[in-house]
Design a protein around this motif. Structure first.
Motif, PDB file in Angstrom:
ATOM      1  N   SER A 169       0.836  -1.227   0.119  1.00  0.00           N
ATOM      2  CA  SER A 169       0.236  -0.029   0.116  1.00  0.00           C
ATOM      3  C   SER A 169       0.758   1.394   0.123  1.00  0.00           C
ATOM      4  CB  SER A 169      -0.922   0.157   1.327  1.00  0.00           C
ATOM      5  OG  SER A 169      -1.799  -1.012   1.070  1.00  0.00           O
ATOM      6  N   HIS A 170       1.972   1.187   0.687  1.00  0.00           N
ATOM      7  CA  HIS A 170       2.866   2.335   0.898  1.00  0.00           C
ATOM      8  C   HIS A 170       3.429   2.597  -0.533  1.00  0.00           C
ATOM      9  CE1 HIS A 170       6.688   4.279   1.445  1.00  0.00           C
ATOM     10  NE2 HIS A 170       6.094   4.960   2.408  1.00  0.00           N
ATOM     11  N   LYS A 171       3.957   1.546  -1.368  1.00  0.00           N
ATOM     12  CA  LYS A 171       4.379   1.729  -2.669  1.00  0.00           C
ATOM     13  C   LYS A 171       3.449   2.335  -3.571  1.00  0.00           C
ATOM     14  CE  LYS A 171       6.433  -1.060  -6.270  1.00  0.00           C
ATOM     15  NZ  LYS A 171       6.890  -2.123  -6.827  1.00  0.00           N
ATOM     16  N   GLN A 172       2.135   1.895  -3.577  1.00  0.00           N
ATOM     17  CA  GLN A 172       1.011   2.278  -4.407  1.00  0.00           C
ATOM     18  C   GLN A 172       0.797   3.910  -4.098  1.00  0.00           C
ATOM     19  OE1 GLN A 172      -2.230  -0.446  -3.490  1.00  0.00           O
ATOM     20  NE2 GLN A 172      -1.449  -1.939  -5.006  1.00  0.00           N
ATOM     21  N   ALA A 173       0.741   4.348  -2.712  1.00  0.00           N
ATOM     22  CA  ALA A 173       0.218   5.752  -2.232  1.00  0.00           C
ATOM     23  C   ALA A 173       1.690   6.603  -2.735  1.00  0.00           C
ATOM     24  CB  ALA A 173       0.076   5.672  -0.662  1.00  0.00           C
ATOM     25  N   LEU A 174       2.797   6.227  -2.540  1.00  0.00           N
ATOM     26  CA  LEU A 174       4.033   6.773  -2.856  1.00  0.00           C
ATOM     27  C   LEU A 174       3.822   7.054  -4.330  1.00  0.00           C
ATOM     28  CD1 LEU A 174       6.801   8.125  -2.023  1.00  0.00           C
ATOM     29  CD2 LEU A 174       7.611   5.826  -2.591  1.00  0.00           C
ATOM     30  N   ALA A 175       3.572   6.174  -5.156  1.00  0.00           N
ATOM     31  CA  ALA A 175       3.438   6.278  -6.644  1.00  0.00           C
ATOM     32  C   ALA A 175       2.448   7.366  -7.099  1.00  0.00           C
ATOM     33  CB  ALA A 175       3.090   4.981  -7.259  1.00  0.00           C
ATOM     34  N   LYS A 176       1.100   7.278  -6.170  1.00  0.00           N
ATOM     35  CA  LYS A 176       0.104   8.466  -6.367  1.00  0.00           C
ATOM     36  C   LYS A 176       0.702   9.812  -6.123  1.00  0.00           C
ATOM     37  CE  LYS A 176      -3.663   7.335  -4.431  1.00  0.00           C
ATOM     38  NZ  LYS A 176      -5.016   6.999  -3.384  1.00  0.00           N
ATOM     39  N   LEU A 177       1.311   9.940  -4.940  1.00  0.00           N
ATOM     40  CA  LEU A 177       1.948  11.448  -4.610  1.00  0.00           C
ATOM     41  C   LEU A 177       2.734  11.794  -5.814  1.00  0.00           C
ATOM     42  CD1 LEU A 177       1.941  13.613  -2.768  1.00  0.00           C
ATOM     43  CD2 LEU A 177       3.834  12.482  -1.423  1.00  0.00           C
ATOM     44  N   ASN A 178       3.646  10.782  -6.001  1.00  0.00           N
ATOM     45  CA  ASN A 178       4.747  11.077  -7.049  1.00  0.00           C
ATOM     46  C   ASN A 178       4.124  11.521  -8.438  1.00  0.00           C
ATOM     47  OD1 ASN A 178       7.167  11.135  -5.485  1.00  0.00           O
ATOM     48  ND2 ASN A 178       7.302   8.871  -5.773  1.00  0.00           N
ATOM     49  N   GLU A 179       3.235  10.830  -8.838  1.00  0.00           N
ATOM     50  CA  GLU A 179       2.274  11.229 -10.226  1.00  0.00           C
ATOM     51  C   GLU A 179       1.766  12.785  -9.954  1.00  0.00           C
ATOM     52  OE1 GLU A 179      -1.143   9.573 -12.937  1.00  0.00           O
ATOM     53  OE2 GLU A 179      -0.763   8.668 -11.096  1.00  0.00           O
ATOM     54  N   LEU A 180       1.434  13.046  -9.054  1.00  0.00           N
ATOM     55  CA  LEU A 180       0.839  14.561  -8.837  1.00  0.00           C
ATOM     56  C   LEU A 180       2.061  15.515  -8.860  1.00  0.00           C
ATOM     57  CD1 LEU A 180      -1.836  13.745  -6.013  1.00  0.00           C
ATOM     58  CD2 LEU A 180      -2.168  14.501  -8.469  1.00  0.00           C
ATOM     59  N   LEU A 181       3.244  15.000  -8.387  1.00  0.00           N
ATOM     60  CA  LEU A 181       4.326  15.888  -8.350  1.00  0.00           C
ATOM     61  C   LEU A 181       5.217  15.893  -9.628  1.00  0.00           C
ATOM     62  CD1 LEU A 181       5.534  15.173  -4.625  1.00  0.00           C
ATOM     63  CD2 LEU A 181       4.006  17.057  -5.311  1.00  0.00           C
ATOM     64  N   ASN A 182       4.924  14.767 -10.497  1.00  0.00           N
ATOM     65  CA  ASN A 182       5.257  14.823 -11.680  1.00  0.00           C
ATOM     66  C   ASN A 182       6.757  14.266 -11.423  1.00  0.00           C
ATOM     67  OD1 ASN A 182       3.821  15.389 -14.286  1.00  0.00           O
ATOM     68  ND2 ASN A 182       3.644  17.334 -13.163  1.00  0.00           N
ATOM     69  N   GLU A 183       6.847  13.318 -10.485  1.00  0.00           N
ATOM     70  CA  GLU A 183       8.211  12.546 -10.336  1.00  0.00           C
ATOM     71  C   GLU A 183       8.121  11.332 -10.555  1.00  0.00           C
ATOM     72  OE1 GLU A 183      10.863  13.872  -8.880  1.00  0.00           O
ATOM     73  OE2 GLU A 183      10.383  15.699  -8.298  1.00  0.00           O
ATOM     74  N   ASN A 184       9.467  10.562 -10.330  1.00  0.00           N
ATOM     75  CA  ASN A 184       9.201   9.251 -10.613  1.00  0.00           C
ATOM     76  C   ASN A 184       8.652   8.362  -9.490  1.00  0.00           C
ATOM     77  OD1 ASN A 184      10.576   6.367 -10.095  1.00  0.00           O
ATOM     78  ND2 ASN A 184      12.211   7.035 -11.789  1.00  0.00           N
ATOM     79  N   PRO A 185       7.968   7.429  -9.987  1.00  0.00           N
ATOM     80  CA  PRO A 185       6.787   6.738  -8.933  1.00  0.00           C
ATOM     81  C   PRO A 185       7.740   6.225  -7.913  1.00  0.00           C
ATOM     82  CG  PRO A 185       6.338   5.990 -11.468  1.00  0.00           C
ATOM     83  CD  PRO A 185       7.608   6.897 -11.329  1.00  0.00           C
ATOM     84  N   ALA A 186       8.598   5.933  -7.985  1.00  0.00           N
ATOM     85  CA  ALA A 186       9.569   5.069  -6.772  1.00  0.00           C
ATOM     86  C   ALA A 186      10.304   6.101  -5.917  1.00  0.00           C
ATOM     87  CB  ALA A 186      10.194   4.041  -7.234  1.00  0.00           C
ATOM     88  N   LYS A 187      10.253   7.411  -6.430  1.00  0.00           N
ATOM     89  CA  LYS A 187      11.064   8.401  -5.670  1.00  0.00           C
ATOM     90  C   LYS A 187      10.581   8.508  -4.019  1.00  0.00           C
ATOM     91  CE  LYS A 187      12.614  13.169  -5.461  1.00  0.00           C
ATOM     92  NZ  LYS A 187      13.937  12.752  -5.585  1.00  0.00           N
ATOM     93  N   GLU A 188      11.474   8.422  -3.112  1.00  0.00           N
ATOM     94  CA  GLU A 188      11.166   8.231  -1.729  1.00  0.00           C
ATOM     95  C   GLU A 188      11.348   9.842  -1.233  1.00  0.00           C
ATOM     96  OE1 GLU A 188      10.263   6.056   0.195  1.00  0.00           O
ATOM     97  OE2 GLU A 188      10.479   4.145  -0.837  1.00  0.00           O
ATOM     98  N   TRP A 189      10.503  10.073  -0.213  1.00  0.00           N
ATOM     99  CA  TRP A 189      10.502  11.148   0.244  1.00  0.00           C
ATOM    100  C   TRP A 189      10.441  11.121   1.907  1.00  0.00           C
ATOM    101  CZ3 TRP A 189      10.967  15.263  -2.587  1.00  0.00           C
ATOM    102  CH2 TRP A 189      10.446  14.919  -4.167  1.00  0.00           C
ATOM    103  N   LYS A 190      11.028  12.101   2.573  1.00  0.00           N
ATOM    104  CA  LYS A 190      10.846  12.123   4.017  1.00  0.00           C
ATOM    105  C   LYS A 190       9.887  13.071   4.313  1.00  0.00           C
ATOM    106  CE  LYS A 190      14.970  11.929   6.083  1.00  0.00           C
ATOM    107  NZ  LYS A 190      16.209  12.306   6.907  1.00  0.00           N
ATOM    108  N   LEU A 191       8.726  12.630   4.779  1.00  0.00           N
ATOM    109  CA  LEU A 191       7.488  13.915   5.177  1.00  0.00           C
ATOM    110  C   LEU A 191       7.880  14.209   6.367  1.00  0.00           C
ATOM    111  CD1 LEU A 191       4.693  11.405   3.703  1.00  0.00           C
ATOM    112  CD2 LEU A 191       6.340  12.877   2.316  1.00  0.00           C
ATOM    113  N   ALA A 192       7.348  15.561   6.546  1.00  0.00           N
ATOM    114  CA  ALA A 192       7.728  16.373   7.590  1.00  0.00           C
ATOM    115  C   ALA A 192       6.544  16.618   8.445  1.00  0.00           C
ATOM    116  CB  ALA A 192       8.360  17.761   7.243  1.00  0.00           C
ATOM    117  N   ALA A 193       6.838  16.980   9.769  1.00  0.00           N
ATOM    118  CA  ALA A 193       5.924  17.444  10.746  1.00  0.00           C
ATOM    119  C   ALA A 193       6.264  18.649  11.214  1.00  0.00           C
ATOM    120  CB  ALA A 193       5.551  16.149  11.670  1.00  0.00           C
ATOM    121  N   ASP A 194       5.393  19.347  11.661  1.00  0.00           N
ATOM    122  CA  ASP A 194       5.575  20.945  12.270  1.00  0.00           C
ATOM    123  C   ASP A 194       4.699  21.071  13.379  1.00  0.00           C
ATOM    124  OD1 ASP A 194       7.211  22.978  12.776  1.00  0.00           O
ATOM    125  OD2 ASP A 194       7.188  24.022  10.737  1.00  0.00           O
ATOM    126  N   ASP A 195       5.027  22.415  14.074  1.00  0.00           N
ATOM    127  CA  ASP A 195       4.174  22.825  14.909  1.00  0.00           C
ATOM    128  C   ASP A 195       2.819  23.178  14.141  1.00  0.00           C
ATOM    129  OD1 ASP A 195       5.895  22.447  16.929  1.00  0.00           O
ATOM    130  OD2 ASP A 195       6.304  24.355  17.158  1.00  0.00           O
TER     131      ASP A 195
END
Length: 350
Positions: A169-195
């Motif tokens: 599911s993570h692989k599929q969700a990552l590909a979905k996000l990367n498609e919206l970002l016009n990036e390689n489907p397998a490109k990994e990201w370090k998602l951030a949190a903040d106040d």
């Protein structure tokens, strides 16, 4: 470009603060994959900006809107040169006033269509970002559960299947996000949190009123009404509303009013529904938070009793399973609440 959802909102932040006004910060879950150790950091703001700046469809709409702006300027300049006192016939009035009104309408419609596309893309990115974080949180909870199971040398078959399914599911969700970002489907990201900046939700009626001004569908409906009114005005001045053309123009004006009314009612219903979903999701999140804390407390009590010889291993195993269940439910409620909030914000208009 900063997200107008709210100041630096990230989806692992406990957004109870969004409706309650409290100030809470949470850390992002550990990386779901080892590859994320060297992955590029990606905040929600950055994800939105990346998608908005790389979308070809949006770029085409921006170019169309830009061209329409210059066409409108040209039309208004040319028609303004026609003096009102020189107009003697209806055809002359039409060439001046209707052409000017249509140029203004086309400009507003072009900008509204572009804004609607931006809003839709923004929401898609937000939801994809939230989904990916939710799956990472689930993987993290599964890994924490495995570490708590000191009585077992390896994860059980059911646990291994759950983790495997989540990674898929993570692989599929990552590909979905990367498609919206016009990036390689397998490109990994370090998602951030903040106040999360304190935010108090205004009354529903106030929100709906603001939405009437910002929503692209309302903007387009008002533009059609202004165009219809411009036709009524010049026909009244240079002909008569009792003529066929005058009657048609009046009917068009009534239709435009009805469209505004219908669009407003639809917007109010959508906003009220999404508002209630956010409130309901918040209540569920608060309940799940209480259950999680209770589950953690009970687990540590049983663990302590086990170490002191006052509880059986079977009781500890059962309690660990219950802890994972309430932790997973809490993560789900947090995800549902985040989704409800961004959907609500989208229904208001950015």
């Amino acid at each position: 470009m900063k997200s107008t959802l709210f100041k630096r909102f990230y989806s692992t932040t406990l957004i109870t603060a969004l409706l309650s006004g409290s100030h809470i910060a949470m850390a992002a879950p550990p990386a779901a994959h080892a590859e994320q150790a060297n992955a590029a950091k990606l905040t929600l703001d950055q994800a939105e900006e990346k998608a908005l700046s790389s979308s070809v469809d949006l770029a085409l709409l921006r170019l169309d809107a830009d061209s329409t702006y210059y066409k409108t300027r040209q039309t208004l300049q040319e028609k303004s040169a026609i003096k009102s006192n020189s107009i003697k016939k209806l055809d002359q009035a039409k060439k001046k006033y209707e052409d000017m009104a249509k140029a203004r309408k086309d400009l507003v419609l072009g900008e509204a269509n572009m804004k609607a596309q931006e809003n839709t893309l923004r929401l898609q990115v937000q939801k994809a970002y939230l989904e990916l974080l939710y799956i990472e949180a689930q993987i993290d909870l599964q890994q924490q559960s495995i570490k708590r199971q000191f009585w077992s040398s390896s994860p059980g078959e059911a646990t291994e299947k759950n983790v495997g399914d989540l990674k898929t599911s993570h692989k599929q969700a990552l590909a979905k996000l990367n498609e919206l970002l016009n990036e390689n489907p397998a490109k990994e990201w370090k998602l951030a949190a903040d106040d999360l900046t304190d935010y108090k939700l205004p009354p529903l009626e106030e929100i709906q009123q603001a939405a009437h001004e910002k929503r692209p569908d309302m903007v387009k409906a008002r533009a059609e009404k202004e165009f219809a009114q411009a036709r009524i005005d010049y026909l009244n001045d240079y002909s008569a509303l009792s003529t066929y053309l005058g009657k048609i123009a009046k009917n068009d004006g009534i239709k435009a009013d009805l469209v505004i009314q219908r669009t407003k009612e639809k917007a109010d219903q959508e906003i009220a529904g999404n508002y209630q979903k956010a409130v309901t999701a918040r209540q569920a999140l608060e309940e799940s938070s209480k259950s999680r804390k209770s589950g953690e407390k009970r687990y540590h009590e049983v663990l302590s009793n086990y170490r002191n010889g006052n509880a059986a291993l079977s009781e500890l195993i059962e309690q660990e399973g219950k802890l994972l269940e309430v932790e997973t439910k809490h993560a789900e409620c947090m995800y549902q609440y985040h989704t409800a909030v961004v959907t609500f914000k989208h229904s208001i208009g950015y």
